[in-house]
Design a protein around this motif. Structure first.
Motif, PDB file in Angstrom:
ATOM      1  N   CYS A 195      10.236   4.958  27.860  1.00 46.85           N
ATOM      2  CA  CYS A 195       9.855   6.082  27.004  1.00 46.85           C
ATOM      3  C   CYS A 195      10.411   5.836  25.608  1.00 46.85           C
ATOM      4  O   CYS A 195      11.562   5.408  25.453  1.00 46.85           O
ATOM      5  CB  CYS A 195      10.409   7.389  27.583  1.00 46.85           C
ATOM      6  N   ASP A 196       9.615   6.098  24.587  1.00 48.08           N
ATOM      7  CA  ASP A 196      10.056   5.897  23.208  1.00 48.08           C
ATOM      8  C   ASP A 196      11.259   6.775  22.879  1.00 48.08           C
ATOM      9  O   ASP A 196      11.364   7.918  23.332  1.00 48.08           O
ATOM     10  CB  ASP A 196       8.925   6.224  22.229  1.00 48.08           C
ATOM     11  N   LYS A 197      12.142   6.224  22.069  1.00 51.45           N
ATOM     12  CA  LYS A 197      13.348   6.952  21.678  1.00 51.45           C
ATOM     13  C   LYS A 197      13.012   8.284  21.025  1.00 51.45           C
ATOM     14  O   LYS A 197      13.643   9.310  21.291  1.00 51.45           O
ATOM     15  CB  LYS A 197      14.170   6.080  20.726  1.00 51.45           C
ATOM     16  N   GLU A 198      12.004   8.296  20.159  1.00 49.91           N
ATOM     17  CA  GLU A 198      11.667   9.536  19.443  1.00 49.91           C
ATOM     18  C   GLU A 198      11.204  10.630  20.403  1.00 49.91           C
ATOM     19  O   GLU A 198      11.507  11.812  20.217  1.00 49.91           O
ATOM     20  CB  GLU A 198      10.551   9.270  18.409  1.00 49.91           C
ATOM     21  N   ILE A 199      10.486  10.235  21.451  1.00 47.47           N
ATOM     22  CA  ILE A 199      10.032  11.223  22.430  1.00 47.47           C
ATOM     23  C   ILE A 199      11.227  11.772  23.196  1.00 47.47           C
ATOM     24  O   ILE A 199      11.331  12.984  23.421  1.00 47.47           O
ATOM     25  CB  ILE A 199       9.010  10.590  23.392  1.00 47.47           C
ATOM     26  N   CYS A 200      12.138  10.886  23.587  1.00 42.22           N
ATOM     27  CA  CYS A 200      13.347  11.339  24.293  1.00 42.22           C
ATOM     28  C   CYS A 200      14.139  12.314  23.433  1.00 42.22           C
ATOM     29  O   CYS A 200      14.608  13.350  23.915  1.00 42.22           O
ATOM     30  CB  CYS A 200      14.217  10.138  24.671  1.00 42.22           C
ATOM     31  N   LEU A 201      14.305  11.989  22.158  1.00 45.59           N
ATOM     32  CA  LEU A 201      15.057  12.863  21.256  1.00 45.59           C
ATOM     33  C   LEU A 201      14.380  14.225  21.104  1.00 45.59           C
ATOM     34  O   LEU A 201      15.046  15.261  21.026  1.00 45.59           O
ATOM     35  CB  LEU A 201      15.212  12.196  19.890  1.00 45.59           C
ATOM     36  N   SER A 202      13.049  14.224  21.094  1.00 38.59           N
ATOM     37  CA  SER A 202      12.336  15.497  20.936  1.00 38.59           C
ATOM     38  C   SER A 202      12.501  16.394  22.158  1.00 38.59           C
ATOM     39  O   SER A 202      12.361  17.618  22.064  1.00 38.59           O
ATOM     40  CB  SER A 202      10.847  15.238  20.680  1.00 38.59           C
ATOM     41  N   ARG A 203      12.823  15.797  23.306  1.00 39.34           N
ATOM     42  CA  ARG A 203      13.009  16.566  24.540  1.00 39.34           C
ATOM     43  C   ARG A 203      14.455  17.055  24.705  1.00 39.34           C
ATOM     44  O   ARG A 203      14.721  17.890  25.564  1.00 39.34           O
ATOM     45  CB  ARG A 203      12.639  15.712  25.744  1.00 39.34           C
TER      46      ARG A 203
END
Length: 222
Positions: A195-203
């Motif tokens: 999973c992309d880092k940016e997606i993880c951070l958004s969650r």
């Protein structure tokens, strides 16, 4: 020579064959379709090589069965369980280590794949189960009890204690040697939830979890 089916699934021969089949079996639109349900297989970790003639320790070195492309279907992880239940095959206990960044979707994927016959060892769920804390609150004073509870369950998986069908061990495991050592200890298959880092951070629910995510991506080893 393979001593058992697990040795085959870890081998370069098996991995190379699966990679070749994935390339050969894409359709004209470039999509790989499940040969059981007909739906697209989107993620690499969701593609299972299923033997039409079931693999066992007696025929694992018969390459007309174990490494024969005509005997192998590419199907979804969940469809693999459905195939075996439908035709009454007796599946050996299987262990999967599901790893990736915090907030990558590991628990969500396992919950969508598992059945009532499966064992799930999820460190976040253990926090919730044996403390008054939710999975985003992890006080240091409880860590020893949490990790010892997880280790006790992992030892049960190692001994294949119980009548479960599949065991899913969910964790971040950023270090290659650490997760490989655990996989070897348990005879487990590694499944990386990419999973992309940016997606993880958004969650992430708070700044602490954003810190965990950043630290994971800094230490992660392919």
């Amino acid at each position: 020579m393979f001593e058992n089916a697990h040795d085959l699934y870890k081998s370069k021969e098996w991995k190379n064959l699966l990679q070749t089949l994935k390339l050969e079996r894409v359709n004209e639109s470039g999509k790989l379709l499940c040969e059981y349900c007909g739906e697209e297989i989107v993620k690499a970790y969701d593609c299972i090589g299923h033997h039409k003639i079931p693999l066992n320790n007696s025929n694992v070195n018969d390459y007309n069965i174990s490494l024969n492309p005509d005997n192998i279907m590419l199907i979804h992880f969940k469809c693999h369980n459905a195939v075996h239940h439908r035709f009454g095959y007796e599946l050996p206990k299987k262990v999967y280590i599901v790893y990736g960044s915090p907030c990558a979707g590991k628990s969500t994927w396992v919950e969508s794949m598992g059945t009532a016959d499966d064992l799930i060892i999820d460190i976040d769920k253990i926090w919730e189960c044996i403390s008054f804390c939710d999975k985003y609150n992890k006080p240091r004073k409880l860590q020893q009890n949490i990790f010892e509870t997880r280790n006790c369950l992992i030892d049960q998986v190692k001994m294949r204690l119980g009548n479960w069908q599949n065991a899913f061990i969910v964790g971040t495991y950023p270090l290659k040697m650490e997760r490989q050592r655990l996989a070897d200890k348990l005879g487990a298959e590694l499944i990386y939830i990419d999973c992309d880092k940016e997606i993880c951070l958004s969650r992430a629910k708070d700044e602490n979890w954003k810190k965990y995510i950043n630290e994971w991506f800094e230490s992660f080893q392919e």
